[in-house]
Design a protein around this motif. Structure first.
Motif, PDB file in Angstrom:
ATOM      1  N   LYS A 135       0.822  -1.208   0.000  1.00  0.00           N
ATOM      2  CA  LYS A 135       0.000   0.000   0.000  1.00  0.00           C
ATOM      3  C   LYS A 135       0.857   1.259   0.000  1.00  0.00           C
ATOM      4  O   LYS A 135       0.531   2.243  -0.657  1.00  0.00           O
ATOM      5  N   LYS A 136       1.958   1.207   0.724  1.00  0.00           N
ATOM      6  CA  LYS A 136       2.861   2.350   0.757  1.00  0.00           C
ATOM      7  C   LYS A 136       3.485   2.589  -0.618  1.00  0.00           C
ATOM      8  O   LYS A 136       3.605   3.727  -1.071  1.00  0.00           O
TER       9      LYS A 136
ATOM     10  N   GLU B 270       2.134   1.739  -3.524  1.00  0.00           N
ATOM     11  CA  GLU B 270       1.079   2.239  -4.403  1.00  0.00           C
ATOM     12  C   GLU B 270       0.839   3.726  -4.173  1.00  0.00           C
ATOM     13  O   GLU B 270       0.625   4.485  -5.126  1.00  0.00           O
ATOM     14  N   ASN B 271       0.867   4.161  -2.927  1.00  0.00           N
ATOM     15  CA  ASN B 271       0.681   5.588  -2.626  1.00  0.00           C
ATOM     16  C   ASN B 271       1.840   6.409  -3.171  1.00  0.00           C
ATOM     17  O   ASN B 271       1.639   7.534  -3.625  1.00  0.00           O
ATOM     18  N   ASN B 272       3.053   5.868  -3.122  1.00  0.00           N
ATOM     19  CA  ASN B 272       4.198   6.595  -3.659  1.00  0.00           C
ATOM     20  C   ASN B 272       4.106   6.730  -5.167  1.00  0.00           C
ATOM     21  O   ASN B 272       4.498   7.744  -5.725  1.00  0.00           O
ATOM     22  N   LYS B 273       3.580   5.726  -5.853  1.00  0.00           N
ATOM     23  CA  LYS B 273       3.412   5.813  -7.304  1.00  0.00           C
ATOM     24  C   LYS B 273       2.377   6.869  -7.669  1.00  0.00           C
ATOM     25  O   LYS B 273       2.513   7.568  -8.661  1.00  0.00           O
ATOM     26  N   LYS B 274       1.319   6.979  -6.867  1.00  0.00           N
ATOM     27  CA  LYS B 274       0.271   7.961  -7.150  1.00  0.00           C
ATOM     28  C   LYS B 274       0.796   9.383  -6.935  1.00  0.00           C
ATOM     29  O   LYS B 274       0.350  10.302  -7.608  1.00  0.00           O
ATOM     30  N   ASN B 275       1.701   9.571  -6.015  1.00  0.00           N
ATOM     31  CA  ASN B 275       2.203  10.905  -5.702  1.00  0.00           C
ATOM     32  C   ASN B 275       3.242  11.388  -6.695  1.00  0.00           C
ATOM     33  O   ASN B 275       3.582  12.563  -6.697  1.00  0.00           O
TER      34      ASN B 275
END
Length: 63
Positions: free
Chosen positions: A54-55, A57-62
């Motif tokens: 999840k971490k 995935e959040n870094n890819k979105k940012n």
């Protein structure tokens, strides 16, 4: 790294298998301590890996 998303479930499956083994050993009144520790370890690794994915995935979105 798509395989990170699916390897977390391998930890869950291994934990369930070791848990079943522990239950069978409890019924047969055999020693089960090490397998119980391994089952808990795999369960913890499942949640750690899940959090890590999840971490990522959040870094890819940012980006």
């Amino acid at each position: 790294m798509k395989y990170f998303k699916y390897t977390q479930y391998l930890y869950l499956v291994a934990s369930i298998l070791f848990l079943i083994s522990v239950i069978v050993k409890i019924i047969n009144q055999e020693e089960y301590g090490l397998q119980a520790i391994i089952a808990v370890g795999f369960a913890i690794m499942f949640f750690v890996r899940r959090r890590f994915v999840k971490k990522m995935e959040n870094n890819k979105k940012n980006l």
